[in-house]
Write an enzyme that holds these catalytic residues in place. Structure first.
Site, PDB file in Angstrom:
ATOM      1  N   HIS A  30       0.792  -1.140  -0.048  1.00 21.44           N
ATOM      2  CA  HIS A  30       0.026  -0.076  -0.051  1.00 21.44           C
ATOM      3  C   HIS A  30       0.800   1.400  -0.048  1.00 21.44           C
ATOM      4  O   HIS A  30       0.659   2.292  -0.674  1.00 21.44           O
ATOM      5  CB  HIS A  30      -0.769  -0.042   1.166  1.00 21.44           C
ATOM      6  CG  HIS A  30      -1.676   1.036   1.554  1.00 21.44           C
ATOM      7  ND1 HIS A  30      -2.991   1.446   1.019  1.00 21.44           N
ATOM      8  CD2 HIS A  30      -1.319   2.480   1.803  1.00 21.44           C
ATOM      9  CE1 HIS A  30      -3.394   2.578   1.692  1.00 21.44           C
ATOM     10  NE2 HIS A  30      -2.697   3.237   2.050  1.00 21.44           N
ATOM     11  N   GLU A  31       1.932   1.315   0.772  1.00 22.00           N
ATOM     12  CA  GLU A  31       2.767   2.374   0.964  1.00 22.00           C
ATOM     13  C   GLU A  31       3.545   2.561  -0.280  1.00 22.00           C
ATOM     14  O   GLU A  31       3.834   3.792  -0.792  1.00 22.00           O
ATOM     15  CB  GLU A  31       3.665   2.319   2.409  1.00 22.00           C
ATOM     16  CG  GLU A  31       3.078   2.308   3.608  1.00 22.00           C
ATOM     17  CD  GLU A  31       1.966   3.646   3.607  1.00 22.00           C
ATOM     18  OE1 GLU A  31       2.096   4.521   2.996  1.00 22.00           O
ATOM     19  OE2 GLU A  31       0.753   3.262   4.356  1.00 22.00           O
ATOM     20  N   HIS A  55       1.857   4.472  -2.900  1.00 25.64           N
ATOM     21  CA  HIS A  55       1.864   6.028  -2.669  1.00 25.64           C
ATOM     22  C   HIS A  55       3.463   6.615  -3.263  1.00 25.64           C
ATOM     23  O   HIS A  55       3.310   7.710  -3.805  1.00 25.64           O
ATOM     24  CB  HIS A  55       1.816   6.376  -1.314  1.00 25.64           C
ATOM     25  CG  HIS A  55       0.449   6.302  -0.529  1.00 25.64           C
ATOM     26  ND1 HIS A  55      -0.907   6.869  -1.230  1.00 25.64           N
ATOM     27  CD2 HIS A  55      -0.041   5.787   0.708  1.00 25.64           C
ATOM     28  CE1 HIS A  55      -1.809   6.538  -0.212  1.00 25.64           C
ATOM     29  NE2 HIS A  55      -1.303   5.731   0.435  1.00 25.64           N
ATOM     30  N   GLU A 115      -6.389   6.471  -0.886  1.00 24.90           N
ATOM     31  CA  GLU A 115      -6.236   5.423  -0.063  1.00 24.90           C
ATOM     32  C   GLU A 115      -7.057   4.303  -0.679  1.00 24.90           C
ATOM     33  O   GLU A 115      -6.624   3.163  -0.566  1.00 24.90           O
ATOM     34  CB  GLU A 115      -6.978   5.655   1.310  1.00 24.90           C
ATOM     35  CG  GLU A 115      -6.105   6.703   2.130  1.00 24.90           C
ATOM     36  CD  GLU A 115      -4.629   6.441   2.276  1.00 24.90           C
ATOM     37  OE1 GLU A 115      -4.393   5.194   2.707  1.00 24.90           O
ATOM     38  OE2 GLU A 115      -3.878   7.227   2.051  1.00 24.90           O
TER      39      GLU A 115
END
Length: 631
Positions: free
Chosen positions: A173-174, A177, A258
């Protein structure tokens, strides 16, 4: 996920941030001006007389406007400048402790392994890793301007309560980003929030000054301490107008991103139960981060880090149940309140043949920028495990990593290799020369496809060396590459990767602010780059080379009619190095065209060998476009 479209979307969100910032500043000016006029009306009215309200005064409005613009704008710009040091600055601001790349602590080692694998799979440098030791909630974030200066930070609860698969989901997930441009936006947002929230801090200071002034002048019948204290309270309340807008900005910018990062994590890992399980455990254990700077950084985090979010209306993250349902539609609605059992890792599948050529569609190569697949992740796991089994602590030790890099550049010809070692002994000392010589067989045993991942894994350790040692390492890389009188494309890739990933720290290269939008300043540099890519494929004659060049240029319409094929004797790595530095400033839409043309030139025969793939990846990294390995 379309990497280039994501970068353009990030640019659009920058415009939205500016709009919200202007609205916040206008609201603060209006509120503070009204407070000043009320205070003026109250203080200028004679005692025992009805208050004479004065609500319009142009000089006061101008003064308040100038004060707020200078204060908020200056504070925001100052904070953004401070954060140019990279993601580590953000991590340290919330109590993060940098994890030693060679750590043997089981929890920290698990975290480092997962981060290294995700970095190799995505084609980015391994970011710095930080641990928030005092935080028991499950949370984490990625911060930085570019993949080169990124940092990953997670709470102690994240590494202790999550299984490896769940931790991998959070890290994936990070990395989304990192890859889709969110980090730079979050840095700017943090600076803006700091400027806006500063008003409430000043109000609190005025209130305290009024209180102590009251205490010191209790016998003075004309004491104005109460008025000052009330004025301070009013300023502090106005500051919370800024807090309101800050939360609104965080919510507007963050929530949809998100959802995208959750979906990307599933795409990267092919395991919805990883990130889904992490979210379920957050529902049971919580994700609050108890640090006084959390309000400024709340939009960075994996899950809501604040105790309160105005009833959820302005939460920085979507509701947990909605996020879980999106990745696990059959979820039963139950959260998990116990730490996960730490399962053993299933060995990844065997790595593809090191010498195999890849049949590729050049445009599909470009579409793969910023995207991780299951095959890349399996390859990364195998690469990391093989490197650790063969080289042990060397890849994580700052005193040994440089020697390992240099050993990759030693020639297979024994005579040339001895000349390289003799020069290295004179330049860096006998200890270095012996270490490089000892590492040579280990480096050769890694295989051709392992060389780039090996370099990527050493970068966190190399980031800990001194500026003097960095300068020496670059000098030694260049000299060893030149000593066979022919710099190979791998040697060039090594130089570019090390300089690109470490240059911002050691060479003082700041974050790029001047984006080149037109083709004019880029055409000469792109012409040199594309010509190099054409000749890399070793065309049989000049006619074939021109045909390849023309075909490749079709993918870069911005440069049609502006560049021509350069003869091979007009090319050189020094010129190519400079050209790539300039092209790195192009906008991302232009970078897509540049990379598409280069990939078409290299793969004109429908195949890309390992060395050609390494060169393409080095070019992509230089342009801030992380390209996963070809597997």
């Amino acid at each position: 996920m379309d990497f280039f479209a994501a970068q353009d979307d990030a640019h659009s969100r920058t415009k939205l941030l500016i709009v919200y910032f202007v609205l916040a500043v206008i609201s603060i000016i209006a509120s503070l001006y009204l407070l000043c006029m009320v205070f003026y009306s109250y203080s200028s009215t004679p005692e025992n007389q009805p208050t004479r309200w004065v609500l319009w005064n142009l000089p006061t409005l101008a003064g308040v406007s100038g004060f707020v613009v200078l204060l908020v704008g200056g504070a925001s710009l100052s904070k953004i400048a401070q954060l140019k040091g990279g993601g580590g600055v953000v991590a340290k601001s919330v109590g993060g402790r940098k994890v030693d790349p060679g750590t043997r602590d089981p929890d920290e080692r698990k975290l480092m392994n997962v981060v290294e694998e995700m970095a190799i799979a995505s084609g980015t440098a391994v970011p710095e890793v930080y641990l928030l030791d005092k935080e028991d909630g499950i949370n984490g974030f990625a911060a930085g301007y570019t993949p080169d200066d990124a940092a990953i930070a997670v709470t102690r609860g994240c590494v202790q309560r999550l299984s490896r698969d769940e931790l991998q989901g959070v890290i994936a997930h990070e990395f989304s980003h990192i890859l889709n441009g969110d980090m730079r936006m979050n840095i700017k947002l943090m600076g803006v929030l700091f400027g806006i929230l500063l008003i409430s801090i000043i109000g609190e200071g005025i209130m305290r000054a009024g209180f102590w002034g009251n205490v010191g002048a209790r016998r003075d019948r004309d004491n104005k301490g109460n008025a000052i204290m009330l004025f301070g309270i009013g300023v502090m309340i106005i500051g919370y107008v800024g807090v309101f807008f800050g939360r609104l900005i965080q919510s507007a910018i963050s929530r949809e991103r998100e959802y995208l990062a959750d979906a990307s994590a599933v795409q990267f890992t092919r395991n919805p139960e990883g990130i889904g399980g992490a979210l379920m455990r957050i529902g049971g254990a919580g994700s609050t981060v108890n640090h006084h700077h959390t309000s400024e950084t709340a939009h960075f985090f994996f899950a809501n880090a604040l105790k309160s979010s105005f009833g959820g209306a302005f939460a920085t993250h979507p509701p947990l149940d909605v996020r879980i349902k999106r990745v696990m539609p059959n979820w039963d609605g139950k959260f998990l309140d116990k730490p996960a059992a730490q399962q053993s890792t299933t060995p990844p599948p065997p790595m593809p043949s090191a010498q195999a050529k890849h049949k590729v569609d050049p445009l599909q190569m470009i579409a793969g920028v910023g995207v991780i697949g299951a095959s890349q992740l399996a390859y990364a796991q195998q690469s990391r495990q093989q490197a650790e089994d063969t080289l042990g602590e060397e890849i994580h030790d700052s005193t040994q990593a440089g020697a390992l890099i240099l050993s990759l550049l030693l020639d297979t010809n024994a005579e040339i290799r001895q000349k390289q070692l003799d020069w290295l002994k004179k330049d860096g000392g006998e200890t270095l020369a012996e270490a490089v010589k000892a590492d040579f067989p280990k480096a050769q045993a890694q295989g051709v496809k392992q060389r780039i991942p090996l370099i990527e894994m050493t970068l966190p350790a190399l980031a800990q060396i001194t500026k003097t040692d960095y300068d020496a390492l670059i000098r030694q890389i260049v000299k060893l590459s030149e000593m066979d009188e022919e710099i190979s494309f791998f040697e060039f890739a090594v130089m570019r990767l090390v300089k690109r990933h470490l240059g911002r720290k050691f060479e003082g290269a700041g974050v790029k602010t001047q984006v080149i939008s037109s083709a004019g300043p880029l055409k000469a540099h792109f012409g040199l780059l594309l010509s190099t890519m054409v000749w890399v494929g070793e065309p049989s004659n000049d006619t074939e080379a021109k045909q390849i060049f023309t075909q490749a240029l079709q993918n870069a319409p911005l440069f049609h009619g502006m560049i021509q094929l350069k003869p091979v004797d007009a090319l050189g790595f020094a010129g190519l190095d400079k050209a790539l530095d300039v092209l790195a400033n192009a906008r991302f839409g232009t970078k897509r065209q540049i990379l598409a043309a280069c990939a078409t030139a290299v793969a004109h025969d429908g195949e890309v060998n390992t060395e050609e793939g390494e060169l393409i990846r080095a070019v992509a990294v230089t342009l801030d476009c992380p390209m996963p390995p070809l597997v």
